[in-house]
Write a protein that holds these residues in place. Structure first.
Motif, short mmCIF file in Angstrom:
data_model
loop_
_atom_site.label_atom_id
_atom_site.label_comp_id
_atom_site.label_asym_id
_atom_site.label_seq_id
_atom_site.Cartn_x
_atom_site.Cartn_y
_atom_site.Cartn_z
N VAL A 237 0.85 -1.19 0.00
CA VAL A 237 0.00 0.00 0.00
C VAL A 237 0.88 1.24 0.00
CG1 VAL A 237 -1.87 -1.18 1.20
CG2 VAL A 237 -0.23 0.09 2.52
N THR A 238 0.37 2.29 -0.63
CA THR A 238 1.09 3.57 -0.65
C THR A 238 0.44 4.60 0.26
OG1 THR A 238 -0.19 4.32 -2.55
CG2 THR A 238 1.91 3.21 -3.01
N TYR A 239 -0.81 4.35 0.64
CA TYR A 239 -1.56 5.27 1.51
C TYR A 239 -2.65 4.45 2.17
CZ TYR A 239 -5.22 8.58 2.80
OH TYR A 239 -6.18 9.26 3.48
N LEU A 240 -2.98 4.79 3.43
CA LEU A 240 -4.08 4.12 4.14
C LEU A 240 -4.81 5.14 4.98
CD1 LEU A 240 -4.34 0.72 5.61
CD2 LEU A 240 -4.66 2.61 7.20
N ARG A 241 -6.13 5.01 5.03
CA ARG A 241 -6.98 5.87 5.85
C ARG A 241 -7.83 4.97 6.74
NH1 ARG A 241 -12.03 6.78 6.44
NH2 ARG A 241 -12.89 8.75 7.07
N ALA A 242 -7.87 5.29 8.05
CA ALA A 242 -8.67 4.53 9.00
C ALA A 242 -9.29 5.49 10.01
CB ALA A 242 -7.80 3.48 9.69
N GLU A 243 -10.10 4.96 10.94
CA GLU A 243 -10.77 5.80 11.94
C GLU A 243 -10.65 5.19 13.32
OE1 GLU A 243 -14.82 6.98 11.08
OE2 GLU A 243 -14.41 6.86 8.93
N ASP A 244 -10.33 6.07 14.30
CA ASP A 244 -10.40 5.67 15.70
C ASP A 244 -11.36 6.63 16.40
OD1 ASP A 244 -8.92 8.00 16.07
OD2 ASP A 244 -7.12 6.98 16.75
N GLU A 245 -11.42 6.59 17.72
CA GLU A 245 -12.36 7.44 18.46
C GLU A 245 -12.13 8.93 18.22
OE1 GLU A 245 -15.08 6.72 20.30
OE2 GLU A 245 -14.84 4.61 19.79
N SER A 246 -10.91 9.32 17.90
CA SER A 246 -10.62 10.74 17.71
C SER A 246 -10.94 11.22 16.29
CB SER A 246 -9.15 11.04 18.03
OG SER A 246 -8.30 10.37 17.11
N GLY A 247 -11.23 10.29 15.38
CA GLY A 247 -11.57 10.65 14.01
C GLY A 247 -10.72 9.91 13.00
N ALA A 248 -10.75 10.38 11.76
CA ALA A 248 -10.01 9.73 10.67
C ALA A 248 -8.55 10.14 10.70
CB ALA A 248 -10.64 10.10 9.33
N PHE A 249 -7.70 9.24 10.26
CA PHE A 249 -6.27 9.53 10.16
C PHE A 249 -5.71 8.81 8.95
CE2 PHE A 249 -6.76 5.85 12.88
CZ PHE A 249 -5.82 4.95 12.36
N GLY A 250 -4.57 9.30 8.45
CA GLY A 250 -3.93 8.71 7.29
C GLY A 250 -2.53 8.23 7.62
N ILE A 251 -2.10 7.21 6.91
CA ILE A 251 -0.76 6.65 7.09
C ILE A 251 -0.06 6.66 5.73
CG2 ILE A 251 0.57 4.60 7.76
CD1 ILE A 251 -0.97 5.78 10.11
N LEU A 252 1.14 7.23 5.69
CA LEU A 252 1.97 7.26 4.49
C LEU A 252 3.28 6.50 4.78
CD1 LEU A 252 1.49 11.00 3.48
CD2 LEU A 252 0.56 9.01 2.28
N PRO A 253 4.00 6.11 3.74
CA PRO A 253 5.29 5.44 3.98
C PRO A 253 6.20 6.30 4.87
CG PRO A 253 4.69 5.24 1.67
CD PRO A 253 3.69 6.17 2.31
N GLY A 254 6.91 5.63 5.77
CA GLY A 254 7.80 6.34 6.69
C GLY A 254 7.13 6.79 7.97
N PHE B 30 2.96 3.25 15.56
CA PHE B 30 1.69 3.82 15.98
C PHE B 30 0.77 2.69 16.40
CE2 PHE B 30 -2.53 5.47 14.37
CZ PHE B 30 -2.67 6.51 15.27
N LEU B 31 -0.03 2.90 17.45
CA LEU B 31 -0.99 1.90 17.92
C LEU B 31 -2.25 2.62 18.35
CD1 LEU B 31 -1.38 -1.14 18.71
CD2 LEU B 31 -0.67 -0.45 21.01
N THR B 32 -3.42 2.13 17.89
CA THR B 32 -4.69 2.73 18.28
C THR B 32 -5.79 1.68 18.20
OG1 THR B 32 -6.17 4.63 17.97
CG2 THR B 32 -5.34 3.57 15.98
N ALA B 33 -6.94 2.00 18.78
CA ALA B 33 -8.12 1.15 18.71
C ALA B 33 -9.07 1.72 17.66
CB ALA B 33 -8.82 1.08 20.06
N GLY C 25 -11.36 -2.92 16.42
CA GLY C 25 -10.12 -3.67 16.39
C GLY C 25 -8.91 -2.85 16.78
N ILE C 26 -7.76 -3.49 16.68
CA ILE C 26 -6.49 -2.87 17.02
C ILE C 26 -5.72 -2.60 15.73
CG2 ILE C 26 -4.29 -3.17 18.24
CD1 ILE C 26 -6.74 -2.87 20.06
N GLY D 169 7.12 -0.09 9.12
CA GLY D 169 6.62 -0.07 7.75
C GLY D 169 5.57 -1.13 7.45
N GLU D 170 5.14 -1.86 8.47
CA GLU D 170 4.08 -2.86 8.29
C GLU D 170 2.86 -2.44 9.08
OE1 GLU D 170 3.53 -7.60 9.07
OE2 GLU D 170 5.39 -6.87 8.16
N ILE D 171 1.70 -2.50 8.42
CA ILE D 171 0.43 -2.14 9.06
C ILE D 171 -0.33 -3.42 9.35
CG2 ILE D 171 -1.75 -0.92 8.79
CD1 ILE D 171 -0.26 0.86 6.69
#
Length: 139
Positions: free
Chosen positions: A18-35, A39-42, A65-66, A72-74
């Motif tokens: 993957v080159t980009y990922l978007r997910a949601e936790d209790e605080s809202g949406a967040f994005g993950i890019l390479p580098g 990070f750990l969240t519910a 989920g967790i 570099g691995e999600i």
């Protein structure tokens, strides 16, 4: 980055690039890019979206989920996951089913807690009555 999604009974995604990922936790949406830093969240009940190396967008509905980024691995560990490229179907059918199940789980936990507290009250009443009878015998 590599993406892995696991449920207790299956490996839903294993080693997707993957080159980009978007997910949601209790605080809202967040994005993950390479580098991204480790990070750990519910996660909440939501749709996780990512882009592959060709730029195509993919989706997986998760029932909470967790979520972990490490080296570099999600990795996502969730109760349930449904992968599809049809976002409309995921949002309309799967997310509503996940949310219903989450509410049913919450109601069941609440009912179990009420039964537990009622049992504790009954035991306390019984012990109070027994203690009162015993005190009279020794007076």
């Amino acid at each position: 980055m590599k993406l892995n999604v696991y449920t207790p009974l299956a490996t839903v995604l294993d080693g997707w690039d993957v080159t980009y990922l978007r997910a949601e936790d209790e605080s809202g949406a967040f994005g993950i890019l390479p580098g991204h830093a480790d990070f750990l969240t519910a996660l909440t009940v939501s749709v996780v979206t990512w882009r592959d190396l060709e730029g195509a967008e993919h989706h997986v509905a998760v029932r909470g989920g967790i979520f972990e980024v490490r080296g570099g691995e999600i990795t996502i560990a969730t109760k349930e996951a449904v992968q599809s490229d049809d976002l409309i179907r995921l949002e309309a059918e799967v997310l509503s089913a996940f949310r219903r199940a989450q509410e049913e789980d919450k109601a069941a936990r609440t009912d179990a807690q009420r039964l537990y507290l009622a049992a504790i009250r009954q035991i306390c009443c019984f012990l109070r009555d027994e203690r009162g009878k015993g005190a009279r015998l020794y007076e």
